[in-house]
Design an enzyme around this catalytic site. Structure first.
Site, short mmCIF file in Angstrom:
data_model
loop_
_atom_site.label_atom_id
_atom_site.label_comp_id
_atom_site.label_asym_id
_atom_site.label_seq_id
_atom_site.Cartn_x
_atom_site.Cartn_y
_atom_site.Cartn_z
N ASP A 42 2.89 -4.76 8.10
CA ASP A 42 1.31 -4.08 7.84
C ASP A 42 0.00 -4.68 7.85
O ASP A 42 -0.01 -5.85 6.78
CB ASP A 42 1.77 -3.53 6.67
CG ASP A 42 1.08 -2.65 6.17
OD1 ASP A 42 -0.31 -2.52 6.42
OD2 ASP A 42 0.25 -1.75 4.70
N CYS A 67 -4.60 2.58 -3.64
CA CYS A 67 -3.74 2.58 -3.04
C CYS A 67 -2.59 2.47 -3.17
O CYS A 67 -2.03 1.98 -2.50
CB CYS A 67 -3.64 2.99 -1.32
SG CYS A 67 -4.45 5.22 -1.49
N LYS A 84 -10.60 -0.59 10.60
CA LYS A 84 -10.52 -1.69 9.65
C LYS A 84 -11.08 -2.89 10.48
O LYS A 84 -11.02 -4.03 10.01
CB LYS A 84 -9.47 -2.10 9.26
CG LYS A 84 -9.12 -1.10 8.08
CD LYS A 84 -7.88 -1.49 6.84
CE LYS A 84 -7.95 -0.40 6.34
NZ LYS A 84 -8.00 0.64 4.91
N GLN A 117 -5.43 -5.06 6.69
CA GLN A 117 -5.80 -5.95 6.59
C GLN A 117 -5.81 -7.50 7.25
O GLN A 117 -6.72 -7.18 7.25
CB GLN A 117 -5.47 -5.90 4.66
CG GLN A 117 -6.00 -4.89 4.36
CD GLN A 117 -7.10 -4.38 3.95
OE1 GLN A 117 -7.93 -4.98 4.01
NE2 GLN A 117 -6.86 -3.02 3.75
N HIS A 158 1.19 -1.29 -0.32
CA HIS A 158 0.00 0.20 -0.32
C HIS A 158 1.16 0.99 -0.22
O HIS A 158 1.96 1.33 0.34
CB HIS A 158 -0.89 0.04 1.43
CG HIS A 158 -2.12 1.09 1.12
ND1 HIS A 158 -1.14 2.32 1.63
CD2 HIS A 158 -3.46 1.21 1.57
CE1 HIS A 158 -2.90 3.01 1.53
NE2 HIS A 158 -3.95 2.60 1.27
N1 PMP Z 1 -2.26 -1.05 4.37
C1 PMP Z 1 -2.90 -1.53 4.22
C2 PMP Z 1 -2.47 -3.22 3.62
C3 PMP Z 1 -4.35 -1.22 3.84
O1 PMP Z 1 -5.02 -1.43 3.62
C4 PMP Z 1 -3.89 0.52 4.20
C5 PMP Z 1 -5.58 0.93 4.34
N2 PMP Z 1 -6.35 0.82 2.91
C6 PMP Z 1 -3.22 1.15 5.28
C7 PMP Z 1 -2.24 0.36 5.44
C8 PMP Z 1 -3.08 2.52 4.96
O2 PMP Z 1 -5.00 2.28 6.20
P1 PMP Z 1 -4.70 3.66 7.05
O3 PMP Z 1 -4.98 4.64 6.02
O4 PMP Z 1 -6.15 3.19 8.16
O5 PMP Z 1 -3.55 4.47 8.06
#
Ligand code: PMP
Length: 402
Positions: free
Chosen positions: A197, A361, A223, A200, A120
């Site tokens: 990370d 993203c 999430k 998810q 991401h």
């Molecule tokens: N890493 C991953 C794999 C994600 O899916 C996301 C959120 N889409 C993030 C990081 C970032 O999370 P946040 O926007 O809640 O900080």
């Protein structure tokens, strides 16, 4: 014990009050159960006070509730101690904290930061920023055509130059689940640190930082059925203790003098300013809630993914699924024939089906696949088989419109 989805759905006001909505965007953010909403409301209605600074009982109670939430985070991650858990705004801020603080203090020209092609943007851009400041270099481990990580290739890229390996446990764009324990072991064998990370995976799997043996792990509350604007960084105490502050301000200091300032110990040193107190308390409630549903919730999600994938394959042969790795979370990323993903998303909405479209993203991942975006349907434990049927039925209607 059977998994009673209808009973679970009745605990989610938004789902209860919108019975025709098929919400398939939980990878973007999960819906919130009443207990989380209540925890946040109760704090503001009955216990609101700033933490750590008040001598009066209301403030001491708020402090105790906030610190209890930290203990819940530690239990959720199986951290050795709650001081290894820092509250942040979410996964993004947690990675920025590590990149700026640990990276800023430890990276030099010639050092390598090893990431993967499926990260991401939150696990790419903070590293680019610190690489720009320190002269460190970003190295990228490749993904295979099916969306699985090429783990042998990643291991080959680890060398004595590698200072940190940052890898997502679950791809938000494709659902691929990566063998993070194996990757962390390979990184450690070369003397590198590791950041997982779990933005998810926190929603789908039991997390265990001691079993994974990672140095850092990040996730976002929203999430995992928690509030937005709150998440956590797990970091091994001995590493966190050596990291310089990330942001300065109130609450992270011992003493301040214009001649010099001394800082609190961990984790307070990394929590400058008034934190999201209600959010942390709501997150604690959310973690208790989702933990109690496992492992049945995970089995239900796996069954939903298998059911929806099989039905799509049987009834929509022109639908192309991106990400067919053997280990996958409940995400289906796809193209419907030649129809633009934005058209598919907008038309699905007219049938009451909420999905996400775009690059999710993960622009480098899209580039690797030779596309600019997909339609992504992501299933949570509160989704039903009937919703999977309605999703496929709506896709058929969209197809007929072209
Ligand atoms: N890493 C991953 C794999 C994600 O899916 C996301 C959120 N889409 C993030 C990081 C970032 O999370 P946040 O926007 O809640 O900080």
């Amino acid at each position: 014990m059977s998994f009673d989805v209808e009973k679970i759905r009745s605990a989610f006001p938004l789902l209860r009050e919108n019975p025709t909505l098929v919400y398939l965007d939980s990878a973007a953010t999960a819906q919130k159960p009443q207990c989380v909403i209540d925890a946040v409301c109760n704090f503001y209605a009955k216990h609101n006070a700033n933490i750590h600074r008040g001598l009066y009982r209301l403030s001491q109670q708020a402090t105790a509730d906030f610190e209890r939430a930290r203990e819940r985070v530690a239990a959720f991650l199986n951290a050795r101690e709650s001081r290894e858990c820092v509250f942040t705004r979410g996964a993004t801020e947690a990675i920025n904290l590590v990149a700026a603080s640990w990276g800023g203090a430890n990276l030099c020209a010639g050092d390598e930061i090893l990431l993967t092609e499926m990260e991401h943007h939150a696990n790419i851009v903070p590293w680019q920023l610190v690489a720009g400041r320190t002269g460190a270099k970003i190295v990228v481990a490749p993904m295979r055509d099916d969306g699985s990580l090429d783990v042998p290739a990643l291991k080959n890229l680890i060398s004595e130059k590698t200072k940190i390996v940052g890898v997502t446990q679950t791809s938000n764009a494709l659902g691929t689940v990566n063998p993070v324990k194996e990757i962390c072991a390979a990184a450690h064998a070369a003397g590198a640190l590791t950041l997982v990370d779990a933005a998810q995976s926190a929603a789908h799997f039991v997390l265990d930082v001691q079993d994974i043996a990672c140095d850092f792990l990040v996730f976002s509350g929203h999430k995992v059925c928690g509030p937005t604007g709150i998440g956590a960084l797990y970091a091994r105490a001995e590493i966190l203790e050596k990291m310089p502050p990330y942001q300065g301000g109130g609450d992270m200091i011992e003493t301040v003098d214009f001649a010099g300032t001394t800082f609190r110990g961990i984790p307070g040193r990394f929590e400058a300013g008034t934190p999201n107190i209600a959010g942390a308390i709501g997150l604690g409630a959310a973690l208790d809630y989702v933990s109690a549903l496992r492992p049945q919730a995970q089995a239900h999600e796996e069954a939903l993914l298998a059911y929806a994938t099989k039905k799509i394959r049987a009834e929509l042969p022109e639908l192309r699924i991106f990400g067919t790795a053997e280990k996958k979370a409940s995400v289906i990323s796809f193209h419907l024939g030649e129809i633009h993903p934005s058209d598919v998303g907008m038309l699905l909405d007219t049938f009451g089906v909420a999905v996400r479209v775009g690059h999710h993203c993960a622009m480098p991942l899209m580039k690797r696949l030779g596309i600019t975006g997909t339609v992504r349907a992501s299933f949570a434990f509160y989704n039903t088989f009937e919703e999977a049927d309605r999703f496929v039925g709506a896709l058929k209607k969209v197809r007929e419109m072209f």
